[in-house]
Design a protein around this motif. Structure first.
Motif, PDB file in Angstrom:
ATOM      1  N   VAL A  51      73.589 -82.760  -8.677  1.00 34.61           N
ATOM      2  CA  VAL A  51      74.191 -83.934  -8.037  1.00 34.61           C
ATOM      3  C   VAL A  51      73.677 -84.064  -6.607  1.00 34.61           C
ATOM      4  O   VAL A  51      73.642 -83.096  -5.852  1.00 34.61           O
ATOM      5  CB  VAL A  51      75.728 -83.828  -8.067  1.00 34.61           C
ATOM      6  N   ARG A  52      73.297 -85.264  -6.245  1.00 35.71           N
ATOM      7  CA  ARG A  52      72.715 -85.529  -4.927  1.00 35.71           C
ATOM      8  C   ARG A  52      73.670 -86.381  -4.093  1.00 35.71           C
ATOM      9  O   ARG A  52      74.592 -87.014  -4.631  1.00 35.71           O
ATOM     10  CB  ARG A  52      71.372 -86.241  -5.101  1.00 35.71           C
ATOM     11  N   PRO A  53      73.467 -86.426  -2.776  1.00 36.18           N
ATOM     12  CA  PRO A  53      74.391 -87.182  -1.921  1.00 36.18           C
ATOM     13  C   PRO A  53      74.591 -88.632  -2.353  1.00 36.18           C
ATOM     14  O   PRO A  53      75.712 -89.146  -2.294  1.00 36.18           O
ATOM     15  CB  PRO A  53      73.735 -87.079  -0.540  1.00 36.18           C
ATOM     16  N   ASN A  54      73.533 -89.306  -2.798  1.00 35.38           N
ATOM     17  CA  ASN A  54      73.706 -90.694  -3.237  1.00 35.38           C
ATOM     18  C   ASN A  54      74.553 -90.797  -4.501  1.00 35.38           C
ATOM     19  O   ASN A  54      75.239 -91.798  -4.719  1.00 35.38           O
ATOM     20  CB  ASN A  54      72.353 -91.372  -3.435  1.00 35.38           C
ATOM     21  N   ASP A  55      74.517 -89.764  -5.353  1.00 39.74           N
ATOM     22  CA  ASP A  55      75.417 -89.719  -6.505  1.00 39.74           C
ATOM     23  C   ASP A  55      76.862 -89.625  -6.045  1.00 39.74           C
ATOM     24  O   ASP A  55      77.746 -90.280  -6.604  1.00 39.74           O
ATOM     25  CB  ASP A  55      75.111 -88.509  -7.388  1.00 39.74           C
ATOM     26  N   VAL A  56      77.086 -88.791  -5.035  1.00 43.44           N
ATOM     27  CA  VAL A  56      78.437 -88.613  -4.498  1.00 43.44           C
ATOM     28  C   VAL A  56      78.973 -89.940  -3.987  1.00 43.44           C
ATOM     29  O   VAL A  56      80.124 -90.313  -4.245  1.00 43.44           O
ATOM     30  CB  VAL A  56      78.432 -87.555  -3.371  1.00 43.44           C
ATOM     31  N   ARG A  57      78.135 -90.679  -3.301  1.00 42.38           N
ATOM     32  CA  ARG A  57      78.549 -91.972  -2.749  1.00 42.38           C
ATOM     33  C   ARG A  57      78.779 -93.003  -3.866  1.00 42.38           C
ATOM     34  O   ARG A  57      79.754 -93.754  -3.832  1.00 42.38           O
ATOM     35  CB  ARG A  57      77.481 -92.465  -1.776  1.00 42.38           C
ATOM     36  N   LEU A  58      77.877 -93.040  -4.833  1.00 41.44           N
ATOM     37  CA  LEU A  58      78.007 -93.982  -5.944  1.00 41.44           C
ATOM     38  C   LEU A  58      79.298 -93.728  -6.718  1.00 41.44           C
ATOM     39  O   LEU A  58      80.047 -94.671  -7.028  1.00 41.44           O
ATOM     40  CB  LEU A  58      76.805 -93.858  -6.872  1.00 41.44           C
ATOM     41  N   LEU A  59      79.561 -92.474  -7.040  1.00 38.55           N
ATOM     42  CA  LEU A  59      80.763 -92.149  -7.803  1.00 38.55           C
ATOM     43  C   LEU A  59      82.030 -92.496  -7.025  1.00 38.55           C
ATOM     44  O   LEU A  59      83.015 -92.945  -7.607  1.00 38.55           O
ATOM     45  CB  LEU A  59      80.757 -90.668  -8.179  1.00 38.55           C
TER      46      LEU A  59
END
Length: 247
Positions: A51-59
């Motif tokens: 999991v990458r930072p942009n995934d964290v933001r998207l979720l």
């Protein structure tokens, strides 16, 4: 009922192995939510292995107001490249819960918890910052951990018991000793005033025994086994199977 939080790291591992956006982590989250899970967990690491930072933001944009959002990580791992640090990510997305884990790049997966008496002062400013952001704070602890009064004094609200040794013993056919260790750890944490979570290597095979043994278990975070089982049973069906076990 114990809340099921589905860890989506393995979805990201599959995606990253090929590049591109498939499998789609947002679609996986939506599928789990529609099947009835109560939370989504991610564990972003500085090396961006899953999991990458942009995934964290998207979720965060998908989950807000729907289910709980639990972000795990090492608060002492410094920013690196795209990874801004755990506290910075929490400040951006304001998850329901942050689970603090003392992992490092060299670990394939989390394999030990904090020493509560020893680590308390180091954790104090971290917990203070997360509480000010409105996040519930949970600490990853080993089965057999003591010193939960130190966690309470910091403002920690939950302890997540590392269930890897229990799961391994269960697979070997003799989990009695490890199960009793988890139960006693939960009892100590609850007596100190903490709610209890559990996670690591939990599966459809071993979850029911643990759930029955720990009254008041607040949450289980399950990823590796659940995603593996979903390859055969389908993601939505697998989530529903876990929810039936927790009932």
């Amino acid at each position: 009922m114990t809340l099921l939080s589905v860890n989506l790291n393995k979805i990201a591992v599959l995606r990253n192995s090929r590049g591109g956006n498939e499998p789609d982590i947002a679609r996986a989250a939506a599928t789990c939510i529609e099947a009835g899970c109560g939370g989504i967990t991610v564990h972003p690491r500085p090396d961006l292995r899953h999991v990458r930072p942009n995934d964290v933001r998207l979720l965060a944009s998908i989950l807000r107001g729907r289910v709980e959002y639990n972000i795990e990580g090492n608060p002492f791992a410094p920013p690196r490249g795209e990874y801004p640090g755990l506290i910075a990510l929490a400040r951006e997305v304001r998850p329901t819960q942050v689970t603090l884990v003392p992992d490092s790049d060299g670990q394939i997966t989390s394999d030990h918890g904090f020493e509560l008496a020893q680590d308390a002062e180091r954790l104090r400013p971290v917990v203070d910052q997360l509480r000010q952001l409105g996040c519930r704070v949970s600490l990853f602890v080993d089965p057999g951990a003591t010193g939960f009064e130190h966690a309470v004094a910091l403002g920690v609200q939950r302890a997540e018991i590392y269930t890897g040794p229990y799961a391994h013993a269960f697979a070997e056919g003799d989990a009695k000793e490890q199960l009793e260790l988890c139960v006693e750890t939960a009892r100590r944490a609850q007596q100190a005033g903490l709610a209890v979570n559990a996670g690591h290597d939990l599966s459809q095979a071993n979850l029911g025994t643990l759930r029955v043994a720990i009254p008041g278990l607040a949450e289980v975070s399950i990823g590796h086994a659940l995603i593996g089982e979903a390859l055969y049973e389908g993601l939505a069906n697998t989530v529903r199977n876990y929810l039936q076990i927790l009932r």
